[in-house]
Write an enzyme that holds these catalytic residues in place. Sequence first.
Site, PDB file in Angstrom:
ATOM      1  N   ASP A 185       0.812  -1.220   0.000  1.00 59.93           N
ATOM      2  CA  ASP A 185       0.000   0.000   0.000  1.00 59.93           C
ATOM      3  C   ASP A 185       0.843   1.267   0.000  1.00 59.93           C
ATOM      4  OD1 ASP A 185       1.028  -0.101   2.532  1.00 59.93           O
ATOM      5  OD2 ASP A 185      -0.876   0.253   3.568  1.00 59.93           O
ATOM      6  N   GLU A 201       3.232   2.034   2.307  1.00 63.43           N
ATOM      7  CA  GLU A 201       3.860   2.265   3.605  1.00 63.43           C
ATOM      8  C   GLU A 201       5.187   1.522   3.674  1.00 63.43           C
ATOM      9  OE1 GLU A 201       1.495   1.391   7.002  1.00 63.43           O
ATOM     10  OE2 GLU A 201      -0.159   2.708   6.405  1.00 63.43           O
ATOM     11  N   GLN A 234       9.953  27.468   1.483  1.00 59.35           N
ATOM     12  CA  GLN A 234       8.766  27.898   2.225  1.00 59.35           C
ATOM     13  C   GLN A 234       9.203  28.324   3.629  1.00 59.35           C
ATOM     14  OE1 GLN A 234       5.388  25.131   1.916  1.00 59.35           O
ATOM     15  NE2 GLN A 234       6.473  24.097   0.255  1.00 59.35           N
ATOM     16  N   LYS A 257      15.055  39.738 -11.675  1.00 61.41           N
ATOM     17  CA  LYS A 257      14.117  38.921 -12.449  1.00 61.41           C
ATOM     18  C   LYS A 257      12.674  39.230 -12.059  1.00 61.41           C
ATOM     19  CE  LYS A 257      14.240  34.848  -9.400  1.00 61.41           C
ATOM     20  NZ  LYS A 257      14.625  33.449  -9.283  1.00 61.41           N
ATOM     21  N   ASP A 312      16.337  24.403  -9.847  1.00 65.35           N
ATOM     22  CA  ASP A 312      15.160  23.537  -9.924  1.00 65.35           C
ATOM     23  C   ASP A 312      14.803  23.285 -11.384  1.00 65.35           C
ATOM     24  OD1 ASP A 312      12.778  22.195  -9.648  1.00 65.35           O
ATOM     25  OD2 ASP A 312      11.840  23.645  -8.318  1.00 65.35           O
ATOM     26  N   THR A 313      14.035  24.163 -11.996  1.00 61.82           N
ATOM     27  CA  THR A 313      13.671  23.969 -13.408  1.00 61.82           C
ATOM     28  C   THR A 313      14.688  24.601 -14.359  1.00 61.82           C
ATOM     29  OG1 THR A 313      12.333  25.987 -13.426  1.00 61.82           O
ATOM     30  CG2 THR A 313      11.216  23.935 -12.823  1.00 61.82           C
ATOM     31  N   ALA A 314      15.672  25.323 -13.809  1.00 63.81           N
ATOM     32  CA  ALA A 314      16.760  25.955 -14.576  1.00 63.81           C
ATOM     33  C   ALA A 314      16.273  27.097 -15.465  1.00 63.81           C
ATOM     34  CB  ALA A 314      17.524  24.931 -15.415  1.00 63.81           C
TER      35      ALA A 314
END
Length: 312
Positions: A40, A42, A99, A194, A224-226
């Site tokens: 499942d 876990e 965050q 930016k 991250d996404t560049a």
Amino acid sequence: MSENNSFMVFSGTATKYLAEKICQSLGCPLGKMQITHFSDGEFAVSYEESIRGRDIFLVQSTFPNSDNLMELLLMIDAAKRASARCINAVIPYFGWARQDRKDKPRVSIGAKLVADLLMAAGINRLITMDLHADQIQGFFNVPVDHLYASGVILPYIQSLHLEDLCIASPDVGGSKRANAYAKYFGCPLVLCNKTRLRANVVESIQIIGDVNGKNVIIIDDMVDTAGTITKAADVMKAAGAKSVRACASHCVMSGPASNRVQDSALEEIVFTDSIPYSLRCAKVKQLSVADMFAETIRRVIDNESISDQYLI
């Protein structure tokens, strides 16, 4: 290192490659543990050797997916219940670090939540590297050893022997980090301003400073996404830069990042191995931080200063 058999190093699934190199540097075996997965989704964690009364170092980066964080929490809980003397979480890449504050109403502060989870699970110390925001250290009520990837990145930059060197920050928020590099090399600092359309989407970039005839190195904490770093490289190349390289601590490289880097004006992009990178991109190079983390663990065990090993 002084004769000390009271410590043991264990690793989660995702960061075993780095833990093995850390143990090789320390001259100790990687501890035996078993992670059992159920149908499942876990999973359960168990130590396959006694850790009673030992100082435990648990190596696990918390990059996506969230199973890596949950695995670490279970490792901490199992160590506490097995009577480990001191539980040290070694998290080369601390996820959810973006965050770190409320930047708009009704949002979570993920970094504080992760800190609370780690402390509730039972850590006695955190060893991490290049947090996205330095103030995250204050989210913890236990000692935090905050390492810097500059220990491996600076020597690499020096090995390039670049003339007309210029250090750049891809955004204003990273100016403090980039300025430290610029001061170290005694070279100019350039900033990028930016404008974001939305999360992970950059609308425009303006260069603050002169890159004409310069060999530019963009310094960042993660890619991250560049989108930002490749757009910045293209703008700098168009503004007359001789070459543009990038150095970042954490190789998140999600989604279209590898293709963007490959198709950009970047000569190369250099990361540490805090996060594994399996996709093939000829421009990506990784430097190992295993020796740096091993030295930090040694100093923690021997109660020596951690800050002495920082270059900047």
